[in-house]
Design a protein around this motif. Structure first.
Motif, PDB file in Angstrom:
ATOM      1  N   GLY A  62       0.815  -1.184  -0.232  1.00 40.45           N
ATOM      2  CA  GLY A  62       0.030  -0.009  -0.039  1.00 40.45           C
ATOM      3  C   GLY A  62       0.902   1.271   0.123  1.00 40.45           C
ATOM      4  N   MET A  63       1.901   1.422  -0.708  1.00 41.36           N
ATOM      5  CA  MET A  63       2.855   2.747  -0.412  1.00 41.36           C
ATOM      6  C   MET A  63       2.340   3.625  -1.234  1.00 41.36           C
ATOM      7  SD  MET A  63       6.570   0.901  -0.031  1.00 41.36           S
ATOM      8  CE  MET A  63       6.906   0.586  -1.810  1.00 41.36           C
ATOM      9  N   TYR A  74       3.085   0.816   4.245  1.00 41.02           N
ATOM     10  CA  TYR A  74       2.024  -0.551   5.161  1.00 41.02           C
ATOM     11  C   TYR A  74       2.965  -1.662   4.971  1.00 41.02           C
ATOM     12  CZ  TYR A  74      -1.315   3.229   4.637  1.00 41.02           C
ATOM     13  OH  TYR A  74      -2.217   4.389   4.726  1.00 41.02           O
ATOM     14  N   TYR A  75       2.577  -2.685   5.675  1.00 40.62           N
ATOM     15  CA  TYR A  75       3.500  -3.812   5.608  1.00 40.62           C
ATOM     16  C   TYR A  75       2.736  -5.008   5.965  1.00 40.62           C
ATOM     17  CZ  TYR A  75       4.946  -2.267  10.091  1.00 40.62           C
ATOM     18  OH  TYR A  75       4.932  -1.899  11.619  1.00 40.62           O
ATOM     19  N   GLN A  76       3.042  -6.281   5.684  1.00 40.83           N
ATOM     20  CA  GLN A  76       2.633  -7.376   6.284  1.00 40.83           C
ATOM     21  C   GLN A  76       3.025  -7.629   7.709  1.00 40.83           C
ATOM     22  OE1 GLN A  76       0.382 -10.187   4.499  1.00 40.83           O
ATOM     23  NE2 GLN A  76      -0.198  -7.932   3.970  1.00 40.83           N
ATOM     24  N   SER A 120      -2.423  -3.160  -2.104  1.00 39.55           N
ATOM     25  CA  SER A 120      -1.787  -1.710  -2.262  1.00 39.55           C
ATOM     26  C   SER A 120      -2.785  -0.627  -2.201  1.00 39.55           C
ATOM     27  CB  SER A 120      -1.520  -1.452  -3.904  1.00 39.55           C
ATOM     28  OG  SER A 120      -2.884  -1.922  -4.714  1.00 39.55           O
ATOM     29  N   ALA A 121      -2.616   0.533  -2.108  1.00 40.74           N
ATOM     30  CA  ALA A 121      -3.350   1.889  -2.080  1.00 40.74           C
ATOM     31  C   ALA A 121      -3.395   2.833  -2.936  1.00 40.74           C
ATOM     32  CB  ALA A 121      -3.094   2.368  -0.570  1.00 40.74           C
ATOM     33  N   SER A 328      10.965   2.774  -4.957  1.00 37.08           N
ATOM     34  CA  SER A 328      10.415   1.261  -4.574  1.00 37.08           C
ATOM     35  C   SER A 328      11.165   1.013  -3.190  1.00 37.08           C
ATOM     36  CB  SER A 328      10.892   0.421  -5.547  1.00 37.08           C
ATOM     37  OG  SER A 328      12.224   0.149  -5.767  1.00 37.08           O
ATOM     38  N   ILE A 329      10.495   0.143  -2.435  1.00 36.52           N
ATOM     39  CA  ILE A 329      11.015  -0.576  -1.153  1.00 36.52           C
ATOM     40  C   ILE A 329      10.722  -2.063  -1.362  1.00 36.52           C
ATOM     41  CG2 ILE A 329      10.764  -0.670   1.061  1.00 36.52           C
ATOM     42  CD1 ILE A 329      10.622   2.254   1.523  1.00 36.52           C
TER      43      ILE A 329
END
Length: 588
Positions: A62-63, A74-76, A120-121, A328-329
């Motif tokens: 969701g970045m 955001y992350y799992q 994603s967002a 990107s990350i």
């Protein structure tokens, strides 16, 4: 250092009139509406790379970049243990992609056995969804709801810019009756005024393209299937428009004047796990064109985003201008050993993200449509005495430099560059190597470039065999790759960042990138850079810069390493912020 139990208690105490998530949630021990504290002082905890406050993290989700210049990551996240499971969307924000503020968990499972998987967002500026009358900053997240019987695609919307979410009452928005259908990445396609989602049919080795006018009603448009390395399943697709350098000179990839204006290019990035050539998980990308419904690759070649073993499930930020380098990350780990690395039992967290990377396409020597992935430079505020590098030389030819940095760089984080010029096209000899060493235990990580590769190629290698803090049969200890020497420049550029337990290196402005995690028993405190057997006339310049901790400014309670995040509580009618909460914890 606070115990895990006390950190959790602190989070619960902070939850005084805090903003609560509108998601229904059934797990009473996980705080809602307040961030979870974490101890960021551990010897294995990176100081520049994002990591969760406690427990287990994997894929970035969701970045996006909002209109106020805030990056949302955001992350799992499993807030209940140091292995994968109980998937939530953790959340952090940043103004520069290095200094992060931990936010409350953004999206929670709504029932026992559910998992909020990757997604994603987007920012619904024109309110196509109808969720956001009279505002332009409404955020819609699309994620996979995982249950024991099916994976479906759901959406949740945020009225406050991405901090709290309400799940859509009409979920799921896409269901095909499959339990291997996940990881939607949504983007806006302006020519058709429609939303596009790429979704993985994981074990069919297929990426599905879906379109929607409103983020609610979706239509299947096309498939991209059986391309590149298959592994055992496809995951985490990304479709992103990508600027392209005008030529192959490997000029500054951040300079817009170097971009071509010969038409829009895209990349489709696909992660595979397991089944990577070196084992476990890896990501690959396909350059091509996109017409709103169909992606057409330029060729059938397989291209990887990273030559080492610890870069997976990368995601690109939404809302970066299309004419700019895309950012990107990725997750700096590998599923073969992510749930067993020693940060779990030693420091109560597992996993970190890569550095933020800028991305453009370029036609490099003999390799058209190469993705140049280069780290966004750390802010100068993190440089320790920038006018006086830890090591520096304009002519390190067949010589060695050494420096101890225990006292001058307490963060243990360094950036380094080795630029080699005037390289002959034939009969080239020589090496340029770097080593980071513990003077106490003798442990080391190292790497370098080998100019005598033959046929004009330049090998780059990394080695983590010299550290002893983690033993696992899948923890491959050596990696290498090659680039062709560019005849127009006769130059090799190597840049890297060492950050306690992770090393990232970038060759020729990111033509090749390598991410390698490692876990030492001792503290690496010495850097050695040397060259040997170089041809006469070859020039070498070297610089090593000490970097400070990006987490230090967030610490509370007298610099004990504890970071609370975006906490606001009420006490006696007064607004009390994170320093009050930290001192409260100290007195207990």
């Amino acid at each position: 250092m606070y115990s895990s139990a006390l950190l959790t208690l602190l989070a619960l105490l902070c939850n005084v009139q805090a903003q609560t998530s509108s998601s229904v949630y059934v797990e009473p021990t996980v705080p809602t509406g307040t961030p979870i504290p974490g101890d960021y002082s551990g010897a294995l905890r990176p100081q520049l790379h994002y990591s969760p406050p406690i427990d287990f993290m994997n894929d970035p989700n969701g970045m996006f970049l909002d209109a106020n210049g805030t990056y949302h990551l955001y992350y799992q996240y499993n807030p209940l243990g140091i292995v994968a499971g109980n998937q939530h969307w953790g959340h952090a924000t940043s103004q520069d992609l290095y200094h992060w503020v931990n936010q409350p968990i953004a999206i929670y499972p709504g029932a026992a056995g559910e998992g909020i998987f990757s997604g994603s967002a987007v920012i619904d500026v024109n309110n196509t969804s109808g969720f956001f009358p009279n505002q332009t900053n409404g955020v819609v997240a699309m994620y996979t709801l995982n249950t024991a019987t099916e994976e479906t695609q759901e959406i949740a919307y945020s009225l406050d810019g991405g901090y709290t979410f309400t799940k859509y009452a009409g979920n799921p928005v896409i269901s095909i009756g499959s339990n291997e259908f996940r990881d939607p990445k949504v983007s806006w396609y302006a020519p058709t005024q429609s939303w596009v989602a790429v979704i993985s049919y994981a074990q069919d080795f297929t990426i599905g393209f879906w379109t929607s006018p409103n983020l609610v009603n979706w239509t299947h448009a096309s498939n991209f299937t059986h391309a590149g390395i298959l592994g055992l399943q496809y995951e985490c697709p990304n479709l992103v428009s990508m600027p392209m350098l005008a030529n192959s000179s490997l000029a500054d990839p951040l300079d817009p004047s170097n971009f071509a204006s010969t038409g829009e290019m895209y990349i489709l990035q696909v992660s595979i796990n397991p089944g990577a050539p070196q084992g476990g998980s890896i990501s690959q990308y396909f350059p091509g064109t996109f017409n709103g419904t169909v992606f057409t690759p330029v060729d059938t070649a397989t291209r990887f985003t990273d030559f080492a073993k610890d870069n997976y499930a990368g995601q690109f930020f939404y809302n970066i201008p299309q004419s700019s380098p895309q950012i990107s990350i990725a997750w700096a780990s590998n599923w073969e050993y992510a749930q067993t690395v020693p940060t779990g039992p030693l420091e109560d967290f597992r996993s970190f993200m890569t550095l933020p990377r800028t991305n453009v396409l370029a036609n490099t020597t003999r390799n058209p449509y190469t993705l140049l992935a280069y780290p966004l430079p750390p802010p100068t505020s993190l440089e320790i005495t920038p006018s006086t590098p830890l090591l520096s030389s304009n002519n390190l030819t067949n010589n060695t430099l050494l420096a101890s940095y225990t006292s001058t760089v307490p963060s243990g984080a360094l950036s380094f560059s080795i630029n080699i010029t005037n390289i002959p096209q034939v009969n080239t000899t020589g090496t340029a190597n770097f080593t980071f060493l513990s003077s106490v235990t003798g442990e080391y990580v190292r790497g370098g470039v080998f100019l005598a590769g033959g046929n004009g190629d330049t090998p780059l290698w990394l080695d983590r065999s010299g550290v002893r803090g983690f033993d696992n049969p899948f923890f491959t200890d050596k990696f290498s790759t090659d680039v062709w020497l560019n005849p127009d420049t006769s130059t090799v550029r190597l840049y890297g960042v060492l950050d306690r337990s992770v090393l990232e290196v970038f060759l020729n402005n990111g033509e090749k990138a390598g991410t390698m995690i490692f876990f030492a028993e001792g503290i690496l405190d010495t850097v050695i850079i040397g060259t040997n057997d170089l041809n006469p006339g070859i020039g070498v310049s070297v610089e090593v810069v000490g970097l400070g901790s990006a987490w230090a400014a967030e610490e509370v309670g007298g610099g004990n390493g504890t970071v609370l995040g975006n906490v606001t509580a009420m006490a006696g009618g007064q607004v009390m912020r994170r320093d009050w909460v930290g001192h409260l914890g100290e007195g207990m």
